[in-house]
Design a protein around this motif. Sequence first.
Motif, PDB file in Angstrom:
ATOM      1  N   ARG A 131     -31.322 -30.312  37.435  1.00 33.54           N
ATOM      2  CA  ARG A 131     -31.912 -30.007  36.136  1.00 33.54           C
ATOM      3  C   ARG A 131     -32.647 -28.686  36.221  1.00 33.54           C
ATOM      4  O   ARG A 131     -33.237 -28.347  37.246  1.00 33.54           O
ATOM      5  CB  ARG A 131     -32.901 -31.089  35.691  1.00 33.54           C
ATOM      6  CG  ARG A 131     -32.298 -32.465  35.460  1.00 33.54           C
ATOM      7  CD  ARG A 131     -31.423 -32.512  34.221  1.00 33.54           C
ATOM      8  NE  ARG A 131     -31.037 -33.871  33.885  1.00 33.54           N
ATOM      9  CZ  ARG A 131     -30.042 -34.528  34.457  1.00 33.54           C
ATOM     10  NH1 ARG A 131     -29.351 -33.947  35.418  1.00 33.54           N
ATOM     11  NH2 ARG A 131     -29.738 -35.755  34.083  1.00 33.54           N
ATOM     12  N   SER A 190     -36.327 -28.618  31.367  1.00 32.03           N
ATOM     13  CA  SER A 190     -35.208 -28.996  30.506  1.00 32.03           C
ATOM     14  C   SER A 190     -34.518 -30.212  31.086  1.00 32.03           C
ATOM     15  O   SER A 190     -34.483 -30.414  32.303  1.00 32.03           O
ATOM     16  CB  SER A 190     -34.205 -27.842  30.389  1.00 32.03           C
ATOM     17  OG  SER A 190     -33.050 -28.252  29.684  1.00 32.03           O
ATOM     18  N   ASP A 215     -31.317 -30.730  30.245  1.00 29.32           N
ATOM     19  CA  ASP A 215     -29.898 -30.389  30.225  1.00 29.32           C
ATOM     20  C   ASP A 215     -29.386 -30.131  31.636  1.00 29.32           C
ATOM     21  O   ASP A 215     -30.104 -29.594  32.489  1.00 29.32           O
ATOM     22  CB  ASP A 215     -29.662 -29.143  29.363  1.00 29.32           C
ATOM     23  CG  ASP A 215     -29.991 -29.381  27.901  1.00 29.32           C
ATOM     24  OD1 ASP A 215     -29.908 -30.546  27.470  1.00 29.32           O
ATOM     25  OD2 ASP A 215     -30.353 -28.411  27.201  1.00 29.32           O
TER      26      ASP A 215
END
Length: 203
Positions: free
Chosen positions: A123, A127, A129
Amino acid sequence: MYQVFDAETDHPTEKEILTEQIVVGGLICHVDLYAIRPTPYPHSTPVGSGEGSSAAPPATLVAPFPAEESKVTTSLFGTTFAHASQIKGLDGDEVIFFVFSDLSVRTEGLFILRYRMFDIFSRMEGSEDVPVLAQCYSGPVAIYSTKEFPGLRASTELTKHLSRYGICVNLRESERKRKAAEPPAVEPEEPAESSSGRPSHLS
């Protein structure tokens, strides 16, 4: 893969990570499909039919990368994710493969594939995402109709090598050529009937 040092400074540096040092447990690769153009195909020479059948002529792409609106990943059939396999390559060095052994395309035409690698355990700071670690594109891939299918060549040494490591791949010991068209079936003629209603055989 590379490790970046001093990324937040004006002078970041990077160092290549040796293959044997890479932890592959979280590495996956995802494939997307992009349409270049529909038929005509780059070639339609049957496998083993003479000169020129060993390889398809190169197709020229209009742009170095396909536009997102040409993405047709929904036309892919099979598993679009592959986990990393870390094995010794043909030259004996440690290598990492992502093998898509059951992937096919539902639509005929000319396409290219985009491969993106992720680490699901990675990661970015701040974040949730998962970042794309690497990306590359295939060369043109021709998908044929049953009528135009030129046949398949025998499995390469690399495919056989992957199989020896227990990786699920499709093996072909010999060429698979296009089947010749079968002649139409001839219906037997019905014997003519006489005026009496009985069959009359003509000589």
